[in-house]
Design an enzyme around this catalytic site. Sequence first.
Site, PDB file in Angstrom:
ATOM      1  N   LYS A  58       4.926 -76.513 -88.604  1.00 44.24           N
ATOM      2  CA  LYS A  58       5.096 -76.656 -86.926  1.00 44.24           C
ATOM      3  C   LYS A  58       3.720 -76.711 -86.454  1.00 44.24           C
ATOM      4  O   LYS A  58       2.762 -75.899 -86.746  1.00 44.24           O
ATOM      5  CB  LYS A  58       5.788 -75.357 -86.586  1.00 44.24           C
ATOM      6  CG  LYS A  58       5.761 -74.949 -85.059  1.00 44.24           C
ATOM      7  CD  LYS A  58       6.799 -75.967 -84.293  1.00 44.24           C
ATOM      8  CE  LYS A  58       6.615 -75.476 -82.726  1.00 44.24           C
ATOM      9  NZ  LYS A  58       7.437 -74.291 -82.663  1.00 44.24           N
ATOM     10  N   VAL A  59       3.520 -77.952 -85.631  1.00 47.10           N
ATOM     11  CA  VAL A  59       2.176 -77.995 -85.257  1.00 47.10           C
ATOM     12  C   VAL A  59       2.246 -78.235 -83.532  1.00 47.10           C
ATOM     13  O   VAL A  59       3.333 -78.558 -82.894  1.00 47.10           O
ATOM     14  CB  VAL A  59       1.568 -79.242 -85.868  1.00 47.10           C
ATOM     15  CG1 VAL A  59       1.217 -78.952 -87.130  1.00 47.10           C
ATOM     16  CG2 VAL A  59       2.322 -80.612 -85.465  1.00 47.10           C
ATOM     17  N   SER A  60       1.283 -78.389 -82.806  1.00 47.47           N
ATOM     18  CA  SER A  60       0.934 -78.674 -81.689  1.00 47.47           C
ATOM     19  C   SER A  60       1.146 -80.429 -81.522  1.00 47.47           C
ATOM     20  O   SER A  60       0.508 -81.025 -82.432  1.00 47.47           O
ATOM     21  CB  SER A  60      -0.423 -78.338 -80.948  1.00 47.47           C
ATOM     22  OG  SER A  60      -0.453 -78.944 -79.774  1.00 47.47           O
ATOM     23  N   THR A 111      -1.616 -78.441 -77.028  1.00 49.52           N
ATOM     24  CA  THR A 111      -0.806 -79.086 -75.845  1.00 49.52           C
ATOM     25  C   THR A 111      -1.213 -78.427 -74.530  1.00 49.52           C
ATOM     26  O   THR A 111      -1.516 -79.137 -73.566  1.00 49.52           O
ATOM     27  CB  THR A 111       0.720 -79.100 -76.150  1.00 49.52           C
ATOM     28  OG1 THR A 111       1.095 -79.736 -77.176  1.00 49.52           O
ATOM     29  CG2 THR A 111       1.575 -79.622 -74.854  1.00 49.52           C
ATOM     30  N   ALA A 112      -1.593 -77.111 -74.816  1.00 47.05           N
ATOM     31  CA  ALA A 112      -2.015 -76.546 -73.452  1.00 47.05           C
ATOM     32  C   ALA A 112      -3.172 -76.823 -72.861  1.00 47.05           C
ATOM     33  O   ALA A 112      -3.403 -77.221 -71.761  1.00 47.05           O
ATOM     34  CB  ALA A 112      -1.719 -74.872 -73.735  1.00 47.05           C
ATOM     35  N   HIS A 155       3.072 -68.984 -74.008  1.00 50.23           N
ATOM     36  CA  HIS A 155       4.090 -68.059 -74.291  1.00 50.23           C
ATOM     37  C   HIS A 155       4.339 -66.718 -73.657  1.00 50.23           C
ATOM     38  O   HIS A 155       4.633 -66.935 -72.411  1.00 50.23           O
ATOM     39  CB  HIS A 155       3.836 -67.801 -75.919  1.00 50.23           C
ATOM     40  CG  HIS A 155       3.780 -68.945 -76.705  1.00 50.23           C
ATOM     41  ND1 HIS A 155       4.307 -70.102 -76.661  1.00 50.23           N
ATOM     42  CD2 HIS A 155       2.933 -69.101 -77.896  1.00 50.23           C
ATOM     43  CE1 HIS A 155       4.310 -70.967 -77.460  1.00 50.23           C
ATOM     44  NE2 HIS A 155       3.257 -70.418 -78.454  1.00 50.23           N
TER      45      HIS A 155
END
Length: 284
Positions: A58-60, A111-112, A155
């Site tokens: 799981k990655v950005s 991504t943020a 989050h």
Amino acid sequence: MTTGERLRIAYSPCPNDTFVFDALAHGRVPDAPALDVTFADIDVTNGMAERGEYDVLKVSYAVLPYVLDTYALLPCGGALGRGCGPLVLTRDGGPTDLTGRTVAVPSEKSTAYLLFRLWAADTVPGGVGEIVVMPFHEIMPAVRDGKVDAGLVIHEARFTYQNYGLRKLADLGEHWESTTGLPIPLGAIIAKRDLGAPTLTALAAALRTSVQLAWENPEASRPYVREHAQEMDPSVADQHIGLYVNEFTADLGPDGYAAVRGLLTRAAAEGLLPPLGPQALTFP
């Protein structure tokens, strides 16, 4: 991949990931590949992907252009959504303009951070000042205590920032959605291309089934979610799952793929990422 071989996978302990992977990680998906699970925060898994260390990660989405020669983007299991974007926070009485201001961020490969830079390009014509990378849990206290002028948070901070006496300067998801009409691409599931098309296809099918089982019986996943939620309040964990596990988790679909390509293309145009090849998102 040989019979009986386990796929090495790493994903975060966040409630959305444990909710999604619960059935698959615990052998409740028939005929699914077996998993050897490691928990790691996404900044760690991003580095694992760049080094090619695990079979599945799981990655950005922000790391995809750097790893798609080795990994394929799975069409399910990740986090996209609406109304769930990162926030830019300042303290009460803090600045309303970030020109030349110091901003704390959890990572410059996220991504943020891409959404923040795209927002700043549109709304801070003078340009922000120093970017300070610090652990996520330190950002809101640093903004509160005046160590930085603003902070980029993700989050569960959406639900708790007012406890620190902070206010929302910008919702980057709202900015993204209003300028593109697309959902926000946050976290992706990737798997090594050299696993081969049959294994990749089977993995994607198993992951979709795991998502469906979690939706059908959310109580079954609750112990796994609680075990790894790092003392998060159960109601906050439920809100977290509600935001980040949605139809795009089950299948990216046309809007999901358009969102991913749109984010990465815009970021490349701003010089934040290398350009994405025309077939880079093809699966398998």
